[in-house]
Design an enzyme around this catalytic site. Sequence first.
Site, PDB file in Angstrom:
ATOM      1  N   HIS A 169      -3.657   4.480   6.945  1.00  0.00           N
ATOM      2  CA  HIS A 169      -2.607   3.935   6.069  1.00  0.00           C
ATOM      3  C   HIS A 169      -1.220   4.163   6.659  1.00  0.00           C
ATOM      4  O   HIS A 169      -0.962   5.176   7.305  1.00  0.00           O
ATOM      5  CB  HIS A 169      -2.681   4.595   4.687  1.00  0.00           C
ATOM      6  CG  HIS A 169      -3.959   4.325   3.967  1.00  0.00           C
ATOM      7  ND1 HIS A 169      -4.138   3.223   3.165  1.00  0.00           N
ATOM      8  CD2 HIS A 169      -5.138   4.996   3.946  1.00  0.00           C
ATOM      9  CE1 HIS A 169      -5.368   3.232   2.671  1.00  0.00           C
ATOM     10  NE2 HIS A 169      -5.994   4.306   3.130  1.00  0.00           N
ATOM     11  N   ASP A 181       0.816  -1.226   0.000  1.00  0.00           N
ATOM     12  CA  ASP A 181       0.000   0.000   0.000  1.00  0.00           C
ATOM     13  C   ASP A 181       0.853   1.281   0.000  1.00  0.00           C
ATOM     14  O   ASP A 181       1.607   1.508   0.939  1.00  0.00           O
ATOM     15  CB  ASP A 181      -0.868  -0.067   1.279  1.00  0.00           C
ATOM     16  CG  ASP A 181      -1.742   1.158   1.495  1.00  0.00           C
ATOM     17  OD1 ASP A 181      -1.881   1.976   0.566  1.00  0.00           O
ATOM     18  OD2 ASP A 181      -2.296   1.275   2.613  1.00  0.00           O
TER      19      ASP A 181
END
Length: 556
Positions: free
Chosen positions: A370, A197
């Site tokens: 994140h 990611d």
Amino acid sequence: MASHGLTSSPVRIVPLGGLGEIGLNLTVVECAGRAMVIDAGVMFPEERALGSGVLAPDLAYLEQSHLEILGVILTHAHEDHVGALPYLLRRFNVPVYGTEVTLAFARRRLDEDGPVGARMATIEPRRRFELGPFGIEPIRVTHSMPDSVALAVTTPAGLIVHSGDFKIDPTPIDGELFDRERFAELGAAGVALLMSDSTNVERAGRSGAESSIKPVLREIVARSRGKFFLSVFSSHLHRIRQLTEVSREMGRRVVPLGRRMAESVRLGLELGQLPFAPGTFVGPAEAEFLESCKLTFLASGSQGEPLSALARIAADAHPRARVEPGDTVVLSSRFIPGNERTINTLVNQLCKRGAEVFYEAVAPVHVSGHASRDELAELIALVKPKYFVPIHGEYRHLRRHAALAAACGVPEGNCFLLEDGEPLTLSAGPAVHRARAVETGRILLEDGEFGDPGLLSERRTLGRDGTVFAVIAVSSKTGAIVAGPELVSRGLLIGDGTSAHIRRARAQLAERLGRVGGPFSAEGTMLRGEIVHTLRNYFSHALGKRPLIVPHIMEV
Ligand SMILES: [Zn+2]
């Protein structure tokens, strides 16, 4: 049963979305004519002119490739990972795999847009299952969505680790820790490829714990005399849980506004993600009997979505909730680039109504779900992959993340910067990256319907260059033009130029049709083609514009 032929079969990774943009995540992993799909997400268009719909990856490649699709494996339930599920399942009737929370949200998605009767199987962290040539093991990660997992996929060409969306939260709200140990074990055993990611690769340090929000919320709620509003993504059950705990401490009831928010709270209660007694949450009708200082509202719309609860409240157009002087509003999410202007308008409106408004720029009311750079580096160090592919990001994020991997010890030549449609092949030899090999694109999903790729360019054209209607009547007996052409333009020209340009374009078209001569018909493509070609030429030369040309041919 692992047949001998498979052990030498190359494995191809084909990203159809999410590499080159944030959102729209969909990756295909193929081996010997069979494939698994990781995630099926959507993305909200940055251009409002494109309409109220969402974008999904074009699946033309899957349709044309004749691959046997074994299933879709979902990493977590965010819309940019599951939103395109209805679209995918209507085309391919394949089983869906996900953790309990992920499937609960996916089911809700399918209840809205179909199809009915999807086959679903619950998966669990550390419990490996087989899917054709693939052995798939979910691994627990922390993220702004409960029950999120990464995937470790054993393939004939080695082990692939797909991070899903993750951060490394030291104190997750549900107590489910990021499974460092398992990643380290896999790293020690040997990982061929890590796909990770890239969303927050531009942020230094670590993203911080979700639990850091609670004291901030407590302080703001304690200070507010009137109603308290939290605007948050309806799926953010961890944050909803923290605010509910704070509200309960302060003797406030929590009121979910809007169908989606109410539905999320219901799912949260059902799944045990919101461990509260009945009566903690009340409906908007019941709330009308309670004092302002006893109320906390949950409102979706922190991105300024025009039909959301928060947008309606800001415009004083919500049937059940009003913002008044003394009330407090917290926008507990990032201002997603492209939405800033709309959100700013919203904040201004709320301030004008007398509310005190908090958002990320003025108070620490949001932490990202994140991983920032230190966490990204940590995952690379744990997994020690031979090859690295950054995923979930725009090109600049992917590039930065590839550089980070190289700095963390992955050989630079082994960090591949793929974009959508660019396969990477893993085999016994070195991995091979091919540019622009597979057809990709975006389609529009709106009101449960799926547009074709042409619809998007049509909307763009309309927004930028307007449209010209050409009306003509032809005789059904002789095929001769009996009336027109008449031209009408919209959104193309201003002022007196309109009539002059339209007059000239009309004269050119009439002249051209005179030369072609006919006979014409409403069904045939010839007349239509002549109209579009002639008018496109005229406006392109005269104005440098390419309006949408719409011929309307009547037979009389
Ligand atoms: Zn996510």
